[in-house]
Design a protein around this motif. Structure first.
Motif, PDB file in Angstrom:
ATOM      1  N   LEU A 912     -11.324 -15.198 -39.012  1.00 22.11           N
ATOM      2  CA  LEU A 912     -12.425 -15.865 -39.727  1.00 22.11           C
ATOM      3  C   LEU A 912     -13.163 -14.864 -40.614  1.00 22.11           C
ATOM      4  N   MET A 913     -13.227 -13.610 -40.122  1.00 21.55           N
ATOM      5  CA  MET A 913     -13.903 -12.549 -40.896  1.00 21.55           C
ATOM      6  C   MET A 913     -12.997 -11.992 -41.977  1.00 21.55           C
ATOM      7  N   ASN A 914     -11.790 -12.569 -42.084  1.00 30.85           N
ATOM      8  CA  ASN A 914     -10.869 -12.222 -43.163  1.00 30.85           C
ATOM      9  C   ASN A 914     -10.421 -10.745 -43.064  1.00 30.85           C
ATOM     10  N   MET A 915     -10.214 -10.257 -41.794  1.00 30.60           N
ATOM     11  CA  MET A 915      -9.702  -8.913 -41.603  1.00 30.60           C
ATOM     12  C   MET A 915      -8.210  -8.908 -41.821  1.00 30.60           C
ATOM     13  N   SER A 916      -7.711  -7.792 -42.263  1.00 31.11           N
ATOM     14  CA  SER A 916      -6.274  -7.655 -42.487  1.00 31.11           C
ATOM     15  C   SER A 916      -5.573  -7.434 -41.150  1.00 31.11           C
ATOM     16  N   THR A 917      -4.274  -7.552 -41.199  1.00 30.38           N
ATOM     17  CA  THR A 917      -3.471  -7.373 -39.978  1.00 30.38           C
ATOM     18  C   THR A 917      -3.628  -5.965 -39.429  1.00 30.38           C
ATOM     19  N   LYS A 918      -3.693  -5.015 -40.324  1.00 29.46           N
ATOM     20  CA  LYS A 918      -3.784  -3.608 -39.905  1.00 29.46           C
ATOM     21  C   LYS A 918      -5.111  -3.344 -39.209  1.00 29.46           C
ATOM     22  N   GLU A 919      -6.195  -3.975 -39.808  1.00 27.95           N
ATOM     23  CA  GLU A 919      -7.511  -3.778 -39.211  1.00 27.95           C
ATOM     24  C   GLU A 919      -7.584  -4.432 -37.842  1.00 27.95           C
ATOM     25  N   ILE A 920      -7.022  -5.583 -37.744  1.00 31.82           N
ATOM     26  CA  ILE A 920      -7.027  -6.267 -36.457  1.00 31.82           C
ATOM     27  C   ILE A 920      -6.254  -5.451 -35.437  1.00 31.82           C
ATOM     28  N   ALA A 921      -5.130  -4.921 -35.885  1.00 34.55           N
ATOM     29  CA  ALA A 921      -4.319  -4.101 -34.963  1.00 34.55           C
ATOM     30  C   ALA A 921      -5.097  -2.909 -34.452  1.00 34.55           C
ATOM     31  N   GLU A 922      -5.858  -2.284 -35.320  1.00 32.27           N
ATOM     32  CA  GLU A 922      -6.630  -1.118 -34.903  1.00 32.27           C
ATOM     33  C   GLU A 922      -7.733  -1.519 -33.950  1.00 32.27           C
TER      34      GLU A 922
END
Length: 957
Positions: A912-922
């Motif tokens: 919902l916060m429009n984070m990228s996959t990489k950011e979510i992974a971190e």
């Protein structure tokens, strides 16, 4: 000059007065109208006739008493019998009738209906076994005498006496104020002072039946017998009447008759109709089956109040219009459509569509038919006398006639007529089927000279002036100019108008020796010098008030005869030079005149012959036409569903009639005692109070009105006879009563009810007002309390709202701080990521290559970075703040999908916060592949297909 004119005028007046005394014409036949059994719907034989004061005719018929008013027939039956043999009407309107074993009278009651009163009931049945047929009824002095063969019954002042015969009565008659009976053995008997006195010398009549006694001059009586002929009786002497009329009666048997005026007698016969003779026995008219009667046996005859003759036949009734200036030659004289007539050398010649016919003018027309002139069978258009010679314009050519044959065919071309050439009397111009011919008169008579060339159209009407021949053809007026030797027309000119204003072409005619041109009753002459038509206002003025004429001709007396529509009129020349217009007298001929062929032959004022489509009419202008007098109209009956009132019988009340509203359908029948030319009798009516104007003239004698509203009405009626003469207006007043709910008493009741209702409503309203005021006070108190409570509630709600707004504002501030903290935490997380990256890069540096001081510093730096990373609790704070910021979203998501895990809630928040996959992974400390797998599992749990966007779906929750 004045004295001879005065003498002529006196002679004319004298001849006119004579004609009034003797209306019977010896030329042609009067109009005969037959009434068959199917017309009056009763028996065949009609034994006696009479007429009441209103003009209604009554007939003693085998099936009862018949009444005829000119429009309808009515039948009345006697008590206990059917046949009526005799009738008589007195001055009070009582209709005395006699039948088999019954006699009495009819009298109109207050509603005009005829009621029968039996007189025979006064007889004592023990004395009189049988009355037998009552054959004669006499109104003699103050007595009513009913005569049968066995006895006579004398009715006076409500009492009945009996008069017995010597042996047996035959018939009886009133003549010269004498009542005369025939007795089978005693001859003729005179009724005197209640007894019978024989007439000397009449026993010779015992062997026959006397059917008529007529008064002659010098106290002579003319006696008609059934089979012995006719006799003169004077001063006790009886002698045969040696006349032409007597010979006729000896052949055909006499059934009595009636006086026609003072100078003529109508005699009935068994075998050959009726004859009308003068007092010298000369037959003037003979009317039988061949001449129009439907039956040759005439049982009775009667002269009505207009001097016309009625005949009671063995089968039917006949009306003979004797009192008319017109008589006719029709099919019974072998004549058909007549185009022209002329008298020449003692013969009357008539041009018809079947040929040229002739009859001796000076001999009797009574029985002799017209005969055809040999060689003239076919269409004869005209017959003219020119210079003493008789010329016929015929389909076969121009024929010279002498006596009963064609003596010469002048030209074989079909001809229409001939005109003399002005100033050249020996020349005659004939119009043919294809142009004109010229005939020349010589010592041997007329001969054909030549055809006139230059014009070859057919023309039936033309005129010739000094220089030109004029004719109308195809709505054009042609001017044909002769050359000097009359062999050709050297100039032919046509005109479509006489002037620019009066458009069209009417007719061409000769008046006072001058050729006139007419259109729309305006007359023109032609100016040869100016070559134009100019109006003759003097002649136009004569015709300005006449109907639009189509043709006219002038007779030798200066009278101008004219056609208009299908009718005829005449402008009679007056002594002062003016003209008197007569139209009404000829209205009976309307529709029977021959179109485009005006055939008027004025021999003298007493003998005028007019060509008709079905024969020849003879008109005597000196006979007074009673049809020109005003007729009388009757509203014969007035009926509504509950009653009928008859006005034509007399006796009906003239007071205003009131009918109930439920019977507001009324019916009127009209009549007029006009029996001449009934098909041209017309009525016009107006119901005042309903009709705004008079109705159009119509032959209908019935009018009905339905659904009349209440009120007063007046029915007005007038009649117009065949000559266009109108009657006075007659009226019947009546009133339609209103229905009970519109009666005056009903309206009074309505007023009282209205006042009562108003009073009741007023009281109810006042009570209502008081109640309303009470309830209004209570309502106002309630509204006040409600309003006060509402205000308090609104104050409470406002305080709650203010408190809520404060809380919301505080929450917003907290939320804003949380969002700010999240952002800061994210920045710290990113910083830690960078520091971790530096740590990993420092690990790649070989520290052993440094000196001890540098190595110490490098190690100290690495430891401080690691310490910073391990000591930083920003991620936990970040996670806490993220959940606070997106609490509502997480709550809705958990409610919609209860099976979702906390880990998946975190992933949903990051997406919902429009984070990228990489950011979510971190953040989640997993690999990018693990993030993709977690996304797949989340899509499946949320029920999304491959095409649906996961982030967009989460934002829509």
């Amino acid at each position: 000059m004045k004295f001879p004119n005065y003498i002529i005028l006196l002679l004319c007046l004298f001849s006119a007065s004579l004609s009034c005394f003797g209306q019977v014409k010896n030329i042609g036949l009067p109009e005969v109208r037959n009434y068959k059994k199917l017309d009056y719907r009763a028996g065949t034989q009609n034994w006696c006739m009479d007429q009441d004061a209103n003009g209604n005719m009554y007939f003693a018929n085998n099936n009862g008493l018949l009444q005829y008013d000119g429009a309808s027939w009515r039948r009345y039956a006697l008590l206990n019998t059917v046949a009526v043999r005799s009738l008589r009407i007195d001055s009070l309107g009582r209709i005395y009738v006699g039948g088999y074993d019954e006699f009495g009278y009819y009298k109109a009651n207050r509603k005009g209906k005829l009621e029968y009163f039996s007189i025979s009931k006064l007889l004592e049945s023990s004395r009189i076994k049988s009355i037998d047929f009552i054959w004669k009824i006499h109104l003699y002095q103050d007595e009513v005498i009913f005569q049968s063969f066995s006895r006579a019954y004398i009715y006076k002042s409500g009492k009945l006496k009996i008069l017995n015969p010597v042996s047996r009565f035959q018939f009886s008659y009133v003549v010269n104020n004498q009542l005369i009976f025939q007795d089978k053995e005693a001859g003729l008997l005179e009724y005197v002072n209640g007894g019978l006195r024989p007439l000397k010398g009449t026993t010779i009549l015992n062997s026959t039946e006397v059917w008529g006694i007529f008064p002659l001059s010098n106290q002579q009586l003319l006696i008609g017998t059934l089979d012995k002929g006719m006799f003169l009786y004077s001063e006790g002497t009886l002698s045969p009447w040696k006349t032409e009329a007597n010979q006729f009666m000896l052949r055909n048997s006499c059934l009595g008759g009636v006086m026609v005026g003072k100078n003529n007698i109508a005699l009935n016969s068994v075998l050959d109709g009726i004859i009308i003779c003068d007092l010298d026995g000369k037959i003037i008219q003979h009317i039988n089956y061949q001449q129009g009667l439907q039956n040759n046996t005439v049982l009775s005859s009667f002269i009505d109040n207009k001097k016309n003759l009625w005949l009671g036949l063995d089968n039917g009734i006949a009306f003979v219009n004797e009192n008319s200036p017109f008589s006719f030659f029709g099919f019974s004289y072998n004549l058909s459509t007549v185009y022209a007539s002329v008298i020449h050398q003692g013969n009357l010649y008539v041009a018809t569509n079947q040929g040229l016919f002739y009859h001796s003018w000076n001999s009797s027309f009574r029985d002799g038919n017209f005969k055809i002139v040999a060689g003239t069978t076919g269409q004869a258009w005209n017959i003219q006398v020119v210079n003493g010679q008789l010329i016929c314009a015929h389909n076969r050519g121009a024929l010279l006639i002498s006596g009963a044959k064609v003596v010469k065919v002048l030209n074989e071309k079909g001809h229409f007529g001939f005109k003399s050439v002005p100033n050249q009397p020996n020349y005659l111009v004939g119009s043919t089927y294809s142009g004109f011919t010229l005939f020349e008169n010589s010592e041997t008579g007329y001969r054909f000279k030549n055809a006139i060339s230059g014009f070859d159209l057919s023309v039936n009407t033309f005129e010739i002036d000094q220089n030109n021949l004029w004719l109308k053809k195809d709505n054009l007026m042609y001017q044909l100019a002769f050359n000097s030797d009359l062999t050709q027309f050297h100039k032919v000119k046509s005109y479509s108008n006489f002037n620019a204003i009066n458009k069209g072409i009417g007719s061409v005619q000769l008046l006072n020796g001058i050729v006139y041109f007419q259109n729309k009753n305006r007359f023109y002459r032609f100016s040869e010098e100016q070559s134009l038509f100019y109006e003759d206002s003097k002649i136009s003025k004569i015709f300005q008030y006449l109907p639009q004429i189509s043709a006219l001709s002038q007779d030798k007396y200066g009278n101008v005869w004219y056609f208009y529509k299908e009718s005829l009129g005449v402008l009679r020349k007056q002594n002062g030079g003016g003209y008197k217009n007569e139209m009404a007298a000829f209205s009976n001929l309307s529709g029977n005149l021959v179109s485009n062929y005006m055939s008027i032959n004025v021999i003298n004022p007493s003998d005028i012959l007019i060509g008709l489509t079905d024969g020849l009419a003879h008109y005597n202008a000196t006979i007074t036409n009673n049809a020109l007098q005003k007729p009388q109209a009757f509203i014969r009956s007035f009926s509504y569903p509950e009653d009928t009132i008859l006005f034509g019988n007399g006796g009906a009340t003239t007071e205003s009639i009131t009918i109930p509203f439920r019977a507001n359908r009324v019916r009127f029948t009209f009549s007029s005692p006009i029996y001449e030319n009934l098909e041209n009798v017309e009525f016009s009516y107006q119901l005042e109070g309903f009709d705004e104007r008079w109705s159009n003239w119509s032959n209908s004698s019935i009018k009905e009105y339905t659904n009349l509203r209440e009120g007063s009405y007046t029915m007005n009626l007038k009649v117009r006879n065949s000559n266009g003469v109108e009657s006075q207006v007659v009226k019947v007043d009546f009133r339609v009563a209103p229905p009970w709910y519109r009666h005056a008493l009903a309206y009074l009741l309505y007023v009282l009810l209205f006042v009562g209702c108003v009073f009741f409503v007023r009281n109810r309203i006042q009570v209502k007002i008081r109640k309303n005021k009470y309830y209004e006070t209570i309502e106002q108190r309630r509204l006040y309390l409600e309003r006060e409570a509402k205000i308090r509630q609104e104050q409470y709600d406002l305080e709650k709202e203010i408190e809520k707004l404060k809380n919301d504002k505080l929450k917003i501030k907290i939320l804003a701080k949380d969002k700010e903290l999240v952002n800061n935490s994210l920045q710290v997380v990113k910083k830690n990521k960078i520091l971790n990256g530096i740590i990993h890069k420092l690990k790649d540096i070989n520290a052993d290559a440094f000196d001890e001081s540098t190595k110490f510093q490098f190690s100290k730096l690495n430891k401080s970075i690691v310490k910073e990373v391990n000591a930083d609790k920003s991620w936990k704070d970040l996670e806490k703040h993220i959940k606070n910021v997106h609490f509502d979203f997480l709550k809705r998501l958990k409610e919609q999908y209860p099976t979702i895990s906390p880990r998946e809630l975190d992933l949903s928040t990051y997406l919902l916060m429009n984070m990228s996959t990489k950011e979510i992974a971190e953040i989640m400390n997993i690999s990018t592949g693990g993030v993709e797998l977690a996304r797949y599992r989340l899509r499946k749990k949320l029920g999304l297909n491959k095409k649906e966007n996961l982030t967009g779906f989460l934002m829509s929750i």
